[in-house]
Design a protein around this motif. Structure first.
Motif, mmCIF file in Angstrom:
data_model
loop_
_atom_site.group_PDB
_atom_site.id
_atom_site.type_symbol
_atom_site.label_atom_id
_atom_site.label_comp_id
_atom_site.label_asym_id
_atom_site.label_seq_id
_atom_site.Cartn_x
_atom_site.Cartn_y
_atom_site.Cartn_z
ATOM 1 N N ARG A 66 0.832 -1.201 0.000
ATOM 2 C CA ARG A 66 0.000 0.000 0.000
ATOM 3 C C ARG A 66 0.870 1.255 0.000
ATOM 4 N NH1 ARG A 66 -5.204 1.421 1.409
ATOM 5 N NH2 ARG A 66 -5.438 3.645 0.902
ATOM 6 N N LEU A 67 1.908 1.239 0.853
ATOM 7 C CA LEU A 67 2.807 2.395 0.914
ATOM 8 C C LEU A 67 3.532 2.603 -0.411
ATOM 9 C CD1 LEU A 67 4.336 1.925 4.482
ATOM 10 C CD2 LEU A 67 2.631 3.608 3.757
ATOM 11 N N GLU A 68 3.988 1.502 -1.001
ATOM 12 C CA GLU A 68 4.683 1.599 -2.285
ATOM 13 C C GLU A 68 3.743 2.126 -3.363
ATOM 14 O OE1 GLU A 68 7.337 -1.160 -5.346
ATOM 15 O OE2 GLU A 68 6.526 -1.999 -3.495
ATOM 16 N N SER A 69 2.497 1.667 -3.306
ATOM 17 C CA SER A 69 1.511 2.128 -4.282
ATOM 18 C C SER A 69 1.252 3.630 -4.125
ATOM 19 C CB SER A 69 0.203 1.359 -4.110
ATOM 20 O OG SER A 69 -0.797 1.850 -4.971
ATOM 21 N N ASP A 70 1.144 4.089 -2.860
ATOM 22 C CA ASP A 70 0.939 5.522 -2.616
ATOM 23 C C ASP A 70 2.123 6.331 -3.101
ATOM 24 O OD1 ASP A 70 -1.466 4.879 -1.494
ATOM 25 O OD2 ASP A 70 -0.775 4.980 0.579
ATOM 26 N N SER A 71 3.345 5.797 -2.867
ATOM 27 C CA SER A 71 4.552 6.506 -3.293
ATOM 28 C C SER A 71 4.611 6.616 -4.813
ATOM 29 C CB SER A 71 5.795 5.784 -2.770
ATOM 30 O OG SER A 71 6.969 6.399 -3.222
ATOM 31 N N LEU A 72 4.278 5.528 -5.494
ATOM 32 C CA LEU A 72 4.286 5.545 -6.950
ATOM 33 C C LEU A 72 3.230 6.513 -7.492
ATOM 34 C CD1 LEU A 72 4.732 1.731 -7.734
ATOM 35 C CD2 LEU A 72 6.414 3.548 -8.057
ATOM 36 N N THR A 73 2.090 6.555 -6.820
ATOM 37 C CA THR A 73 1.043 7.483 -7.242
ATOM 38 C C THR A 73 1.492 8.926 -7.085
ATOM 39 O OG1 THR A 73 -0.685 5.899 -6.609
ATOM 40 C CG2 THR A 73 -1.336 8.211 -6.838
ATOM 41 N N GLU A 74 2.171 9.207 -5.959
ATOM 42 C CA GLU A 74 2.680 10.562 -5.721
ATOM 43 C C GLU A 74 3.727 10.942 -6.758
ATOM 44 O OE1 GLU A 74 4.826 13.134 -2.127
ATOM 45 O OE2 GLU A 74 4.178 11.063 -1.814
ATOM 46 N N GLU A 75 4.638 9.997 -7.053
ATOM 47 C CA GLU A 75 5.664 10.269 -8.062
ATOM 48 C C GLU A 75 5.035 10.497 -9.430
ATOM 49 O OE1 GLU A 75 8.503 7.148 -8.063
ATOM 50 O OE2 GLU A 75 9.221 7.553 -6.027
ATOM 51 N N ARG A 76 4.007 9.721 -9.733
ATOM 52 C CA ARG A 76 3.315 9.886 -11.011
ATOM 53 C C ARG A 76 2.680 11.267 -11.094
ATOM 54 N NH1 ARG A 76 -2.141 6.984 -11.222
ATOM 55 N NH2 ARG A 76 -2.532 8.865 -9.972
ATOM 56 N N ASP A 77 2.078 11.706 -9.991
ATOM 57 C CA ASP A 77 1.433 13.013 -9.986
ATOM 58 C C ASP A 77 2.449 14.144 -10.100
ATOM 59 O OD1 ASP A 77 -0.963 11.698 -9.716
ATOM 60 O OD2 ASP A 77 -1.086 11.967 -7.530
ATOM 61 N N GLN A 78 3.686 13.897 -9.645
ATOM 62 C CA GLN A 78 4.723 14.930 -9.697
ATOM 63 C C GLN A 78 5.429 14.996 -11.045
ATOM 64 O OE1 GLN A 78 7.303 14.042 -6.419
ATOM 65 N NE2 GLN A 78 5.952 14.983 -4.904
ATOM 66 N N LEU A 79 5.229 13.987 -11.866
ATOM 67 C CA LEU A 79 5.920 13.954 -13.159
ATOM 68 C C LEU A 79 5.619 15.170 -14.034
ATOM 69 C CD1 LEU A 79 5.778 10.174 -14.167
ATOM 70 C CD2 LEU A 79 7.801 11.531 -13.582
ATOM 71 N N PRO A 80 4.357 15.609 -14.156
ATOM 72 C CA PRO A 80 4.113 16.806 -14.990
ATOM 73 C C PRO A 80 4.866 18.033 -14.485
ATOM 74 C CG PRO A 80 2.067 15.623 -14.575
ATOM 75 C CD PRO A 80 3.096 15.011 -13.683
ATOM 76 N N THR A 81 4.896 18.210 -13.140
ATOM 77 C CA THR A 81 5.615 19.363 -12.572
ATOM 78 C C THR A 81 7.104 19.267 -12.867
ATOM 79 O OG1 THR A 81 3.977 19.556 -10.800
ATOM 80 C CG2 THR A 81 6.104 20.630 -10.455
ATOM 81 N N SER A 82 7.665 18.066 -12.680
ATOM 82 C CA SER A 82 9.096 17.873 -12.953
ATOM 83 C C SER A 82 9.404 18.123 -14.418
ATOM 84 C CB SER A 82 9.509 16.444 -12.564
ATOM 85 O OG SER A 82 9.299 16.209 -11.197
ATOM 86 N N TYR A 83 8.524 17.661 -15.285
ATOM 87 C CA TYR A 83 8.725 17.871 -16.718
ATOM 88 C C TYR A 83 8.706 19.359 -17.057
ATOM 89 C CZ TYR A 83 7.769 17.878 -21.736
ATOM 90 O OH TYR A 83 7.824 18.124 -23.085
ATOM 91 N N ASN A 84 7.751 20.078 -16.460
ATOM 92 C CA ASN A 84 7.660 21.520 -16.720
ATOM 93 C C ASN A 84 8.902 22.245 -16.220
ATOM 94 O OD1 ASN A 84 5.122 21.266 -17.887
ATOM 95 N ND2 ASN A 84 4.029 21.599 -15.964
ATOM 96 N N ASN A 85 9.391 21.837 -15.035
ATOM 97 C CA ASN A 85 10.601 22.464 -14.501
ATOM 98 C C ASN A 85 11.804 22.204 -15.395
ATOM 99 O OD1 ASN A 85 9.197 23.461 -12.306
ATOM 100 N ND2 ASN A 85 9.705 21.740 -10.979
ATOM 101 N N LEU A 86 11.923 20.973 -15.867
ATOM 102 C CA LEU A 86 13.039 20.647 -16.755
ATOM 103 C C LEU A 86 12.950 21.424 -18.068
ATOM 104 C CD1 LEU A 86 13.317 16.774 -16.238
ATOM 105 C CD2 LEU A 86 14.958 18.514 -15.507
ATOM 106 N N THR A 87 11.728 21.584 -18.550
ATOM 107 C CA THR A 87 11.540 22.353 -19.780
ATOM 108 C C THR A 87 11.956 23.807 -19.583
ATOM 109 O OG1 THR A 87 9.694 20.910 -20.443
ATOM 110 C CG2 THR A 87 9.848 23.070 -21.504
ATOM 111 N N LYS A 88 11.573 24.380 -18.427
ATOM 112 C CA LYS A 88 11.956 25.758 -18.137
ATOM 113 C C LYS A 88 13.473 25.892 -18.021
ATOM 114 C CE LYS A 88 7.670 26.988 -15.733
ATOM 115 N NZ LYS A 88 7.052 27.362 -14.428
ATOM 116 N N GLU A 89 14.101 24.917 -17.342
ATOM 117 C CA GLU A 89 15.560 24.956 -17.209
ATOM 118 C C GLU A 89 16.238 24.841 -18.575
ATOM 119 O OE1 GLU A 89 16.862 22.013 -14.466
ATOM 120 O OE2 GLU A 89 15.693 22.817 -12.800
#
Length: 239
Positions: A66-89
């Motif tokens: 369950r914890l691993e699933s929650d962590s993966l879900t959180e990482e998945r949700d953060q991917l768009p933000t990380s992508y946008n930050n990398l694009t800006k950089e």
């Protein structure tokens, strides 16, 4: 004859008694063996403990999943933000690269150590000069070392630098707000035009040329005078 009969009866009674006692012993023995012995009870306990441990492990596994699933879900949700930050950089690095190429090919920009310096070819007031620098993504030059002072002196121009006491008379500070520490004033300068009460006074600093003393070139001037100026841009990403 009677004695003989009695003896036979006694023998018969013995046989009956022995048979009775033997049957009772067998019943007792069989009854004793019909329940679980010590080894069987230990086996039962081991099975029960093992089953309990399996239940605990199952619960722990479920929690971990369950914890691993929650962590993966959180990482998945953060991917768009990380992508946008990398694009800006990436875009920022590209702009800095383009800016570097432009400065390298522009004779008005000179590189010294970790900074670029824009040397103007016209004269403006101190405030107008600073506005021009800001529009270029820079500011009027701040002199931090003797080496930098000598580099600017070697340009052999009379120009504005980013030093002023316009806010508080006699309190000199650079355009980034830091107070003046190292000084390279011309002898008897600053003098505010010869009088502290002079208005509008001499609240901006220009660097003289051709004096032969590279560490004695600063002079306070009226900010409305028109001089050349030097913009400074220090950005480690452009190196």
């Amino acid at each position: 004859m009677d004695d003989y009969i009695n003896e036979e009866v006694v023998e018969i009674d013995k046989v009956i008694e022995e048979n009775k006692n033997g049957a009772m012993r067998r019943v007792t023995t069989e009854t004793h063996h019909s329940g679980p012995d010590g080894s069987e009870r230990r086996l039962y306990r081991m099975v029960a403990v093992s089953f309990g441990m399996l239940c605990v492990l199952q619960v722990a596994l479920n929690i971990s999943l369950r914890l691993e699933s929650d962590s993966l879900t959180e990482e998945r949700d953060q991917l768009p933000t990380s992508y946008n930050n990398l694009t800006k950089e990436r875009d920022q690095l590209q702009r800095e690269k383009d800016d570097l190429m432009e400065k390298s090919s522009n004779p008005s920009w000179n590189k010294f150590e970790s900074c670029w310096y824009f040397v103007s070819t016209e004269g403006k007031t101190w405030n107008e000069s600073r506005q021009d620098c800001v529009a270029r993504g820079a500011d009027l030059v701040i002199i931090n070392s003797r080496k930098e002072q000598r580099f600017l002196f070697a340009l052999n121009k009379r120009f504005w630098i980013g030093l002023t006491d316009s806010e508080t008379e006699g309190f000199w500070k650079w355009v980034d707000g830091t107070p003046l520490i190292t000084r390279y004033w011309v002898n008897n300068q600053p003098n505010n035009g010869g009088s502290v009460s002079t208005f509008p006074g001499e609240d901006c600093v220009g660097l003289r040329d051709g004096q032969g003393q590279p560490e004695k070139t600063w002079n306070d001037l009226n900010c409305a005078e028109k001089l050349n100026w030097i913009c400074e841009l220090c950005n480690n990403n452009l190196l």
